[in-house]
Motif scaffolding. Structure first.
Motif, mmCIF file in Angstrom:
data_model
loop_
_atom_site.group_PDB
_atom_site.id
_atom_site.type_symbol
_atom_site.label_atom_id
_atom_site.label_comp_id
_atom_site.label_asym_id
_atom_site.label_seq_id
_atom_site.Cartn_x
_atom_site.Cartn_y
_atom_site.Cartn_z
ATOM 1 N N ILE A 114 31.853 94.505 22.346
ATOM 2 C CA ILE A 114 30.709 95.102 20.804
ATOM 3 C C ILE A 114 31.011 94.564 19.913
ATOM 4 O O ILE A 114 32.642 94.293 19.673
ATOM 5 C CB ILE A 114 31.392 96.657 21.178
ATOM 6 N N ILE A 142 31.900 94.475 16.033
ATOM 7 C CA ILE A 142 32.116 95.335 15.088
ATOM 8 C C ILE A 142 32.186 94.511 13.910
ATOM 9 O O ILE A 142 33.660 93.927 14.302
ATOM 10 C CB ILE A 142 33.342 96.654 15.778
ATOM 11 N N PHE A 181 36.058 94.970 22.854
ATOM 12 C CA PHE A 181 35.607 94.557 20.751
ATOM 13 C C PHE A 181 35.731 93.198 20.101
ATOM 14 O O PHE A 181 36.359 93.272 19.811
ATOM 15 C CB PHE A 181 36.428 95.950 20.059
ATOM 16 N N ASP A 190 26.834 94.531 15.738
ATOM 17 C CA ASP A 190 25.816 96.193 16.489
ATOM 18 C C ASP A 190 26.685 97.104 15.467
ATOM 19 O O ASP A 190 26.017 97.926 15.724
ATOM 20 C CB ASP A 190 26.847 96.060 17.880
ATOM 21 N N LEU A 191 27.618 96.876 15.277
ATOM 22 C CA LEU A 191 27.818 97.804 14.175
ATOM 23 C C LEU A 191 28.531 97.764 13.292
ATOM 24 O O LEU A 191 29.560 97.001 13.088
ATOM 25 C CB LEU A 191 29.906 99.344 15.132
ATOM 26 N N TYR A 219 33.333 104.023 19.373
ATOM 27 C CA TYR A 219 32.483 103.048 19.387
ATOM 28 C C TYR A 219 31.792 102.793 19.892
ATOM 29 O O TYR A 219 30.841 102.254 20.518
ATOM 30 C CB TYR A 219 33.620 101.959 18.676
ATOM 31 N N THR A 220 32.662 103.120 21.596
ATOM 32 C CA THR A 220 31.166 102.777 22.628
ATOM 33 C C THR A 220 30.397 103.605 22.699
ATOM 34 O O THR A 220 29.363 103.654 23.513
ATOM 35 C CB THR A 220 32.346 102.872 24.024
ATOM 36 N N GLN A 262 28.761 104.712 19.901
ATOM 37 C CA GLN A 262 27.816 104.387 18.825
ATOM 38 C C GLN A 262 27.421 103.725 19.572
ATOM 39 O O GLN A 262 25.997 103.167 18.695
ATOM 40 C CB GLN A 262 29.123 104.298 17.690
ATOM 41 N N TYR A 263 28.001 102.815 20.343
ATOM 42 C CA TYR A 263 27.628 101.181 20.791
ATOM 43 C C TYR A 263 26.225 101.648 21.694
ATOM 44 O O TYR A 263 24.936 101.372 21.803
ATOM 45 C CB TYR A 263 27.880 100.747 21.386
ATOM 46 N N LYS A 264 26.260 102.807 21.931
ATOM 47 C CA LYS A 264 25.321 103.642 23.738
ATOM 48 C C LYS A 264 23.966 103.893 22.377
ATOM 49 O O LYS A 264 22.782 103.469 22.729
ATOM 50 C CB LYS A 264 25.572 104.180 23.951
ATOM 51 N N LYS A 299 22.270 100.692 20.833
ATOM 52 C CA LYS A 299 21.253 100.239 21.967
ATOM 53 C C LYS A 299 19.793 101.138 22.171
ATOM 54 O O LYS A 299 19.077 100.345 22.056
ATOM 55 C CB LYS A 299 21.718 100.200 23.312
#
Length: 344
Positions: free
Chosen positions: A2, A4, A37, A48-49, A333-334, A336-338, A341
């Motif tokens: 990810i 960031i 990350f 991504d973030l 963070y994981t 937020q990534y989902k 997506k």
């Protein structure tokens, strides 16, 4: 992996808790999640973030770019918490306060360092569902309890005897920090050594700058102002103090208190609502300077009172540990990534 991107200028101004919290988080993520990350700093490439730690105008403009991915805002302060910190002309102040809220509203997700901020942000028009509370933490590698020999050596270095009771405070020199009460307590207790580490991070626009400058220059013999101290040296002051005192009238989630806990220092605080929400039971509360003075004098007569507070500080350190918070940040963070997506 990810990607960031951290947007921050917090580490450019020394002596700010925001900068300390930012450095702690960056170090934690790079040390523990380098394979999960990809952390970039102030990079305007695709991400991504994007996690905004400060509200710089160039960062605000970047929020309109599709390259930013999901936008995360870190709320370390609200307009009302700036009162008593910086002195601005009324017109400019009103414009700036509106800008602060506008910045937060540009975010897809908000992270607050204190749960009492949630209702206040909602009152400013933000969506409660987009706000999450994640507390600050400090590294026990940087802030830890030193040996009696090391403590004695540092006392000797700065010219304070081992038998002298030390009350230590840390933060910017400003009204909001309760520096006037700290100063008056020093005047009222000439047999006790008072030390304040901190200076004017905002320079001459600090509210009350001229008055506080005079105060520092005319401090009593038992009151020592160190100026801004590097974080690597602060650990020594936390270790030599018998009591850490932060008499602030308004706080967010003070890094200095967590640092004091981590060094095993007993903590005395003005009993604010926000402390009750995050560290209740770990410190000695005082409603005003009178109660602070009573506790300090009680301690001066009987040092054993502090033994229980040292235990409380160690318990607080366990709760706000890197191990505990690293799990929370990883999940955040994981997740937020989902979401990012799913939104594509």
């Amino acid at each position: 992996m990810i990607k960031i991107t951290m947007f921050s200028s917090a580490d450019k101004v020394a002596g700010q808790g925001v900068g300390s919290a930012y450095i702690e988080l960056i170090n934690l993520l790079k040390q523990r999640f380098s394979k999960e990350f990809d952390i970039q700093i102030n990079n305007y490439g695709k991400s991504d973030l994007s996690h905004y730690h400060t509200i710089d105008p160039q960062f605000y403009l970047s929020t309109f770019s599709k390259k930013r991915g999901r936008r995360i805002g870190y709320v370390h302060f609200l307009p009302e918490t700036l009162e008593g910190s910086i002195k601005l002309p009324k017109l400019f102040r009103n414009i700036f306060y509106k800008y602060v809220i506008s910045f937060y509203k540009r975010m897809d997700q908000i992270v607050v360092v204190n749960p009492t901020f949630i209702d206040k942000l909602v009152a400013h028009g933000l969506d409660r569902k987009k706000i999450k509370y994640i507390p600050n933490f400090v590294s026990t590698k940087n802030f830890y309890e030193k040996t009696p020999e090391e403590k004695s050596a540092f006392r000797k270095k700065i010219g304070i005897s081992d038998d002298k009771l030390i009350v230590f405070g840390d933060g910017q020199v400003q009204e909001r920090k309760g520096i006037d009460d700290f100063y008056k307590l020093a005047q009222d207790n000439p047999d006790i050594q008072f030390i304040w580490a901190g200076g004017f991070s905002f320079g001459k626009i600090t509210d009350g700058y001229d008055r506080y400058k005079q105060m520092i220059e005319n401090a009593p013999k038992n009151m020592k102002f160190t100026g801004i101290v590097d974080r690597n040296d602060l650990v020594n002051y936390y270790n030599i103090c018998d009591l850490f005192l932060l008499p602030s009238y308004d706080e967010l989630f003070p890094m200095s208190v967590l640092e004091a806990f981590s060094c095993g220092a007993p903590v005395l605080l003005r009993d604010l609502e926000l402390y009750q929400a995050i560290i209740d039971g770990y410190y000695q509360p005082a409603k005003d300077r009178g109660e602070m003075n009573d506790f300090i004098r009680k301690v001066a007569k009987d040092h054993s009172i502090l033994d229980n507070f040292k235990k409380k500080s160690r318990l607080a350190t366990d709760y706000y540990s890197e191990d505990h918070l690293s799990k929370i940040w990883y999940e955040f963070y994981t997740n937020q990534y989902k979401i990012a997506k799913q939104d594509k």
